[in-house]
Scaffold this motif. Structure first.
Motif, short mmCIF file in Angstrom:
data_model
loop_
_atom_site.label_atom_id
_atom_site.label_comp_id
_atom_site.label_asym_id
_atom_site.label_seq_id
_atom_site.Cartn_x
_atom_site.Cartn_y
_atom_site.Cartn_z
N VAL A 1 1.07 -0.96 -0.51
CA VAL A 1 0.01 0.04 -0.22
C VAL A 1 0.90 1.36 -0.03
O VAL A 1 1.42 1.41 0.69
N GLU A 2 0.89 1.83 -1.54
CA GLU A 2 2.11 2.81 -1.83
C GLU A 2 0.96 4.21 -1.65
O GLU A 2 -0.72 4.29 -1.86
N ASP A 3 1.37 5.58 -1.05
CA ASP A 3 1.51 6.96 -1.18
C ASP A 3 0.55 7.53 -3.02
O ASP A 3 -0.74 7.47 -3.31
N ILE A 4 2.26 7.09 -3.66
CA ILE A 4 2.15 7.51 -4.94
C ILE A 4 3.32 6.71 -5.78
O ILE A 4 4.39 6.26 -4.96
N LEU A 5 2.63 6.21 -7.08
CA LEU A 5 3.53 5.50 -7.51
C LEU A 5 3.90 6.85 -8.64
O LEU A 5 3.09 7.67 -9.59
N ASP A 6 4.79 6.79 -8.93
CA ASP A 6 6.12 7.69 -9.32
C ASP A 6 7.24 7.91 -10.35
O ASP A 6 6.26 7.18 -11.78
N THR A 7 8.51 7.89 -9.84
CA THR A 7 9.18 6.91 -11.13
C THR A 7 8.66 5.56 -11.48
O THR A 7 9.58 4.44 -12.43
N GLY A 8 8.16 4.94 -10.62
CA GLY A 8 8.57 3.52 -10.18
C GLY A 8 9.61 2.92 -9.72
O GLY A 8 9.63 1.77 -9.14
N MET A 9 10.73 3.27 -9.25
CA MET A 9 11.82 3.02 -8.44
C MET A 9 11.75 2.30 -7.55
O MET A 9 12.28 1.30 -7.30
N THR A 10 11.35 3.10 -6.42
CA THR A 10 10.53 2.53 -4.81
C THR A 10 9.67 1.47 -5.61
O THR A 10 10.23 0.33 -4.41
N LEU A 11 8.57 1.87 -5.80
CA LEU A 11 8.29 -0.02 -5.83
C LEU A 11 8.71 -1.46 -6.70
O LEU A 11 8.74 -2.38 -6.24
N ASP B 1 -1.39 7.86 -9.12
CA ASP B 1 -1.16 7.07 -10.49
C ASP B 1 -0.09 8.59 -10.96
O ASP B 1 -1.28 9.24 -11.51
N LYS B 2 1.11 8.80 -11.04
CA LYS B 2 1.61 9.72 -12.04
C LYS B 2 2.33 8.76 -13.30
O LYS B 2 3.66 8.74 -13.07
N PRO B 3 1.19 8.78 -14.49
CA PRO B 3 2.02 7.02 -15.35
C PRO B 3 3.19 8.27 -15.86
O PRO B 3 4.32 7.64 -16.95
N GLU C 1 2.23 16.97 -11.67
CA GLU C 1 2.56 17.96 -10.67
C GLU C 1 2.64 17.39 -9.27
O GLU C 1 2.60 16.47 -9.18
N PHE C 2 3.39 18.01 -8.29
CA PHE C 2 3.99 17.88 -7.17
C PHE C 2 2.82 18.02 -6.25
O PHE C 2 2.27 19.62 -5.90
N VAL C 3 2.40 17.34 -5.39
CA VAL C 3 0.85 17.21 -4.70
C VAL C 3 1.40 16.75 -3.12
O VAL C 3 2.35 16.48 -2.83
N VAL C 4 0.62 17.29 -2.36
CA VAL C 4 1.08 17.30 -1.42
C VAL C 4 -0.50 16.86 0.07
O VAL C 4 -1.68 16.92 -0.93
P1 IMP Z 1 8.84 7.03 -6.86
O1 IMP Z 1 9.91 5.67 -6.61
O2 IMP Z 1 9.46 7.73 -7.86
O3 IMP Z 1 8.18 5.89 -7.31
O4 IMP Z 1 8.50 7.72 -6.07
C1 IMP Z 1 7.69 7.72 -4.89
C2 IMP Z 1 7.92 8.60 -3.52
O5 IMP Z 1 8.53 9.18 -4.51
C3 IMP Z 1 6.59 7.73 -3.21
O6 IMP Z 1 6.63 7.31 -2.20
C4 IMP Z 1 6.43 9.39 -2.99
O7 IMP Z 1 7.53 9.59 -0.83
C5 IMP Z 1 7.91 10.25 -3.29
N1 IMP Z 1 6.23 10.95 -4.26
C6 IMP Z 1 6.82 11.18 -5.55
N2 IMP Z 1 6.25 11.82 -5.99
C7 IMP Z 1 5.67 13.17 -4.99
C8 IMP Z 1 5.12 14.31 -5.39
O8 IMP Z 1 4.21 14.39 -6.39
N3 IMP Z 1 4.91 14.74 -3.69
C9 IMP Z 1 5.63 13.74 -2.43
N4 IMP Z 1 6.13 12.66 -2.79
C10 IMP Z 1 6.51 12.27 -3.68
#
Ligand code: IMP
Ligand code: MG
Length: 198
Positions: free
Chosen positions: A110-120, A142-144, A163-166
């Protein structure tokens, strides 16, 4: 009672920052109910083990866990990345491991956001080695457009623009996590949007 004229608004926000609501708390809660039903329908009668990534995923986990009927347990993991440059080359480091084994369990990350995908990508590789029965991913956002690693979430709350979200767990320098909604962070005297890649 109206505030005295010179009183400053309370809270920790800097006057150079503002948050524009993107997804209201009510929409988040409604979507989480639907996701919870979908997850339970996919695994009827099975104990589910939710794993949240500290700290951003915690609000999503607690709301999701309370909406899934039946047996649910959970655990937490924490990771950090070596700055933006190495981050995008996949350098993710484990800073807190799980308390218990996931072998044979039906695990939902369960993750807050999928951005670059590196963490997941890092976490999924790690968890797969531990032989869960099923391994699925739920993300609130999800930020595809920002994807580098080929990772997909099985359950997505909202697909959002770049967009950068909080809010709702997501932070900017550890602030704003406590907002009950998700908003776009605006910075500077002209209150421009914060670039997502910062
Ligand atoms: P990823 O490895 O790039 O997918 O990064 C995921 C992590 O980056 C998330 O768990 C967040 O902690 C952080 N992150 C990515 N985008 C945002 C954003 O728009 N606002 C705040 N944190 C973000
Ligand atoms: Mg996070």
């Amino acid at each position: 009672m109206p505030l005295p004229k010179k009183a400053k608004p309370q809270g920790t926000r800097s006057p150079r920052e503002r948050v524009r609501v993107l997804i209201t708390g009510a929409r988040i809660q409604k979507r989480i109910q639907a996701l919870a039903r979908e997850i339970r329908n996919d695994f009827p009668g099975e104990p589910l083990h939710l794993i949240s990534v500290l700290k951003g995923g915690v609000f999503f986990l607690t709301d999701l866990a309370r909406s899934i009927p039946g047996e649910v347990s959970f655990d937490f993991i924490a990771v950090s990345s070596y700055g933006q440059k190495t981050h995008s080359s996949g350098q993710v480091r484990l800073t807190r491991d799980l308390d218990s084994s996931i072998e044979g369990k039906t695990v939902i990350v369960v993750e807050d956001i999928l951005d670059t995908g590196m963490t997941l990508r890092y976490l999924l590789r790690l968890f797969q080695q531990r032989k869960p029965k099923h391994l699925r991913v739920a993300v609130l956002l999800d930020k595809p457009e920002r994807r580098i690693a080929t990772v997909r979430a099985d359950y997505v709350g909202f697909s959002i623009p770049n967009e950068f979200v909080v809010g709702y767990g997501l932070d900017y320098a550890e602030r704003y996590r406590n907002l009950p909604y998700v908003g776009i962070l605006l910075l500077g005297p002209g209150l421009k949007k914060k670039p997502a890649e910062d």
